[in-house]
Scaffold this active site. Structure first.
Site, PDB file in Angstrom:
ATOM      1  N   GLY A 192       3.432  -9.303   6.222  1.00 48.17           N
ATOM      2  CA  GLY A 192       3.741  -8.405   7.287  1.00 48.17           C
ATOM      3  C   GLY A 192       3.469  -7.049   7.052  1.00 48.17           C
ATOM      4  O   GLY A 192       3.672  -6.644   5.703  1.00 48.17           O
ATOM      5  N   GLY A 193       3.037  -6.280   8.239  1.00 54.25           N
ATOM      6  CA  GLY A 193       2.542  -4.666   7.916  1.00 54.25           C
ATOM      7  C   GLY A 193       1.325  -4.634   6.607  1.00 54.25           C
ATOM      8  O   GLY A 193       0.541  -5.280   6.724  1.00 54.25           O
ATOM      9  N   ASP A 194       1.927  -3.795   5.681  1.00 56.42           N
ATOM     10  CA  ASP A 194       0.849  -3.615   4.557  1.00 56.42           C
ATOM     11  C   ASP A 194       1.682  -4.415   3.258  1.00 56.42           C
ATOM     12  O   ASP A 194       1.038  -4.123   2.310  1.00 56.42           O
ATOM     13  CB  ASP A 194       0.702  -2.171   4.328  1.00 56.42           C
ATOM     14  CG  ASP A 194       2.075  -1.468   3.792  1.00 56.42           C
ATOM     15  OD1 ASP A 194       3.256  -1.949   4.347  1.00 56.42           O
ATOM     16  OD2 ASP A 194       1.936  -0.563   3.212  1.00 56.42           O
ATOM     17  N   GLU A 195       2.542  -5.368   3.591  1.00 62.31           N
ATOM     18  CA  GLU A 195       2.999  -6.008   2.339  1.00 62.31           C
ATOM     19  C   GLU A 195       2.300  -7.507   2.088  1.00 62.31           C
ATOM     20  O   GLU A 195       2.197  -8.184   3.288  1.00 62.31           O
ATOM     21  CB  GLU A 195       4.527  -6.235   2.690  1.00 62.31           C
ATOM     22  CG  GLU A 195       5.101  -6.862   1.375  1.00 62.31           C
ATOM     23  CD  GLU A 195       6.677  -7.020   1.734  1.00 62.31           C
ATOM     24  OE1 GLU A 195       7.386  -7.079   0.580  1.00 62.31           O
ATOM     25  OE2 GLU A 195       7.254  -7.097   2.919  1.00 62.31           O
ATOM     26  N   LEU A 219       0.862  -1.293   0.037  1.00 61.25           N
ATOM     27  CA  LEU A 219       0.067  -0.172  -0.083  1.00 61.25           C
ATOM     28  C   LEU A 219       0.923   1.268   0.081  1.00 61.25           C
ATOM     29  O   LEU A 219       2.233   1.154   0.838  1.00 61.25           O
ATOM     30  CB  LEU A 219      -0.966  -0.161   1.094  1.00 61.25           C
ATOM     31  CG  LEU A 219      -1.901  -1.314   1.333  1.00 61.25           C
ATOM     32  CD1 LEU A 219      -2.640  -1.196   2.725  1.00 61.25           C
ATOM     33  CD2 LEU A 219      -2.843  -1.346   0.206  1.00 61.25           C
TER      34      LEU A 219
END
Length: 556
Positions: A459-462, A419
Site C-alpha cells: 500500500g502507498g509506497d510500502e 520510499l
C-alpha cells in the site's frame, strides 16, 4: 499407475477385476494362514512339550526301576558270602541274559578286586579307583552317562561309536553291617536311544521330531544327530527346563534354524532324585507349518484361476458401455484440437445419456467462466497500479516458499521497502506523477530479483520482497539490498521533470530470525524504521541482540 490410466476402460476393468480377486485371495491366504499358523503352532508346541515330559518320565521310571533291581539283588545271600564266587557268576550271567540292559555286572571285594562278573570280564582286576567302587562302598551310587574306559574293547558298539554306560552301585554288607564289597552294574545307555526311537517316533503333525537328553552341565547325552552328542548346548528352552519348567517355545538352535522346542526336566521318580537331566524335543518351524504353507499355496492358485475367469467375464461385459464412452472421449479430444465446437449428443445406456447431456452443459459453462476466472484471479492477487503482487499473493507465496526453504535447507530474505520522502513528490508534482514513480520503482525492483522471488506492494509506497537465498543468507540479503538502493538512486523522469528519490530497507531472515510470516514481516518493519532513523537511504538487518545497519553514505 500413470501407464495403467493410459490403457482403455475395458482393459482397466479386466485388470481391476483380476487385481481384486488376486487381492482377496492374498488377503484370505494371509488371514487364514496367520490364524491357522498360530493354532497349529500352539497345537504342535503343546505336543512336543508332552513328548518331552513323557520322555523325561520314561527315563526316570527306567532308572528308578533298575536302581531298585540292583538294590534287591544286593540283598541276596549269595552276594553276602564271598566263598562261593561260582554261584555269584551264575546269577550275574543269568541276569545279563534275562535283562540285556545290564551290560556288565561285577562283584567287588572290599579292596576293589573283581571276584565275579558278567562273562568273567575284568575278573581278578582291581578297579578300586573307579567311581563305582569309591562311591558304591559308601552308599547307593548312580553315575551319569560316561564312556566305558575299561570295557570299550569288550563291548563294541554296533554303530562304531564308543559304548556308554550309566552306573549303579550299592555296598554289600555282612549280617553285622560290615562292608564285604560292592555290587556294581553298568547299564547300557542304548536303552535310552531305543526309547527315543520307538516310543516317540513322531506321528501326524509331530513328524520329523528330534529328541535330546541333556546333562546337568549342558552336554548332549542323546540326540538324533550323533555328531551333536558330546557337544555343549546353550539355548533358552534348556534354561527353562533347568528351572523345572515344562512347556514349549520357538528357539534358535546352533545350526541357525528356528525350532518349536518342547522342554521338561527329568527330576526323578518317587524316592529316586534323578540326575538333573533335561529333555528337549524340537521340530523345524517350516516342517511344523507345512500344512499351512500348502493351504496358502492352494488359496493363491485358486485365486489366480478365478482372476483369469472373472477378468475375462469383465472384459466381455465392459464392451456394452465402453463403446459410447470411447466415442465421447474422441469427441472431447476433437474439441481440444479445435475440430469441434460443441460436444455431440451421444446415446447409449441411461447413465451414458445423462453423462453426455451433463458434459455438454458443463463444457459450455466452463468455456464461459474460464476467461472470467482467469481475470478474477489476476485481479485478486495483483496490485492494480503497479502490477506487483498484493497482500493475498504474499500470503500464498509465503506458504510455498517456506516449505521449499525447509526442503532445501536454505533461507528466505524478507525485505521491507519504503520510499524516503515520497509524500513530497505527491505534494509537489501531483498524485499522477507519484503513481508514475511507483510504477517505475516496481519495474526496477523486478529487475533486481530473480524469477522465483516475489515483489509485493502492500500500500502507498510500502513494498515487500521475499527472496530465496542460499549459503550465507545474511551476505546475500545485504547484496540484494545494496543493488536495490543503487537502482533506485537513478533519476526518474515524470511529467517532464527529473526526480531523484531514495529508499530505506529493513531485512529479516527465515528461519534465523523467525519462522512465521507475520513475525518476519514485523521484524523487517522494525529494521525499516531503524534504517529511517539512521538517516534513510540505507538498510538495516534485524537482529535479536541489536540492529546492524548501513546507509548510502557509509557504503560510498
Amino acid at each position: 499407475m500413470k501407464k495403467f490410466l493410459q490403457v482403455g476402460i475395458r482393459v482397466q476393468i479386466a485388470l481391476a477385476t483380476a487385481l481384486l480377486v488376486v487381492g482377496l485371495a492374498v488377503l484370505m491366504s494371509f488371514v487364514i494362514g496367520k490364524r491357522s499358523g498360530a493354532d497349529l503352532r500352539q497345537q504342535i508346541g503343546i505336543g512336543v512339550s508332552d513328548i518331552a515330559l513323557q520322555m523325561a518320565d520314561e527315563l526316570d521310571r527306567t532308572m528308578w526301576t533298575h536302581r531298585g533291581e540292583v538294590s534287591v539283588l544286593s540283598t541276596l545271600t549269595a552276594f553276602q558270602d564271598f566263598s562261593n564266587t561260582q554261584q555269584m557268576s551264575s546269577i550275574i550271567n543269568r541276569l545279563r541274559k534275562e535283562i540285556p540292559i545290564f551290560t556288565w555286572i561285577g562283584i567287588l571285594d572290599r579292596e576293589g578286586t573283581v571276584v565275579a562278573s558278567t562273562g568273567d570280564i575284568l575278573l581278578g582286576a582291581n578297579i578300586a579307583q573307579r567311581p563305582v567302587f569309591q562311591y558304591g562302598r559308601v552308599g547307593q551310587f548312580i553315575g551319569d552317562v560316561h564312556e566305558a574306559k575299561l570295557l570299550a574293547d569288550k563291548f563294541p558298539s554296533s554303530t562304531g561309536e564308543p559304548i556308554q554306560f550309566v552306573d549303579i552301585a550299592v555296598p554289600l554288607t555282612s549280617e553285622n553291617d560290615e562292608l564285604n564289597g560292592v555290587f556294581a552294574a553298568h547299564l547300557s545307555w542304548e536303552w535310552a536311544n531305543t526309547v527315543r526311537r520307538t516310543l516317540f517316533s513322531g506321528q501326524g503333525v509331530h513328524h520329523n521330531v528330534d529328541i535330546f537328553v541333556i546333562a546337568e552341565n549342558g552336554t548332549i547325552l542323546l540326540g538324533a544327530d550323533q555328531e551333536m552328542v558330546g557337544e555343549t548346548l546353550s539355548i533358552d528352552a534348556l534354561d527353562e527346563a533347568r528351572r523345572n519348567h515344562i512347556g514349549w517355545k520357538i528357539s534358535t538352535w546352533p545350526d541357525g534354524h528356528e525350532y518349536l522346542t518342547g522342554y521338561a526336566p527329568a527330576d526323578g521318580h518317587l524316592d529316586y532324585e534323578g540326575l538333573n537331566w533335561s529333555v528337549l524335543v524340537r521340530q523345524r518351524v517350516e516342517d511344523a507349518l507345512q500344512p499351512v504353507y500348502l493351504l496358502r499355496r492352494d488359496i493363491l492358485i485358486w485365486g489366480l484361476v478365478l482372476a483369469v475367469v472373472f477378468s475375462s467375464i469383465a472384459w466381455w461385459g465392459a464392451g456394452f458401455f465402453v463403446g459410447p464412452i470411447t466415442r465421447m472421449a474422441n469427441s472431447i479430444e476433437a474439441m481440444k484440437r479445435g475440430d469441434l465446437d460443441v460436444l455431440p449428443d451421444i446415446r447409449g445406456a441411461r447413465e451414458i445419456n445423462i453423462l453426455s447431456s451433463n458434459l455438454r452443459a458443463l463444457l459450455a459453462k466452463l468455456t464461459e467462466k474460464d476467461v472470467a476466472l482467469g481475470e478474477m484471479e489476476r485481479i485478486a492477487h495483483h496490485d492494480t497500479l503497479t502490477g506487483l503482487g498484493n497482500r493475498m499473493a504474499l500470503d500464498v507465496y509465503f506458504e510455498h516458499a517456506i516449505a521449499q526453504a525447509d526442503r532445501q535447507k536454505s533461507e528466505l530474505a524478507v525485505l521491507m521497502l519504503d520510499l524516503d520522502d515520497f509524500k513530497q513528490i505527491n505534494d509537489k508534482l501531483g498524485h499522477a506523477a507519484g503513481d508514475e514513480v511507483l510504477c517505475e520503482v516496481a519495474r526496477r525492483l523486478r529487475r533486481c530479483v530473480r524469477g522465483g522471488d516475489l515483489v509485493v506492494r502492500l500500500g502507498g509506497d510500502e513494498m515487500v520482497i521475499v527472496s530465496h537465498v542460499e549459503g550465507d543468507g545474511k551476505s546475500q540479503s545485504i547484496t540484494l539490498a545494496e543493488r536495490i538502493l543503487q537502482e533506485i538512486l537513478m533519476p526518474f523522469i515524470t511529467g517532464g521533470s527529473r526526480v531523484s528519490i531514495c529508499m530505506s530497507i529493513g531485512i529479516s531472515l527465515y528461519p534465523r530470525h523467525a519462522q512465521k510470516p507475520e513475525r518476519l514481516l514485523n521484524q523487517a518493519d522494525q529494521a525499516l524504521y531503524a534504517a529511517k532513523a539512521r538517516g534513510k537511504n540505507g538498510y538495516v538487518l534485524y537482529s535479536d541482540q541489536d540492529m546492524i545497519g548501513n546507509d548510502a553514505s557509509s557504503r560510498a
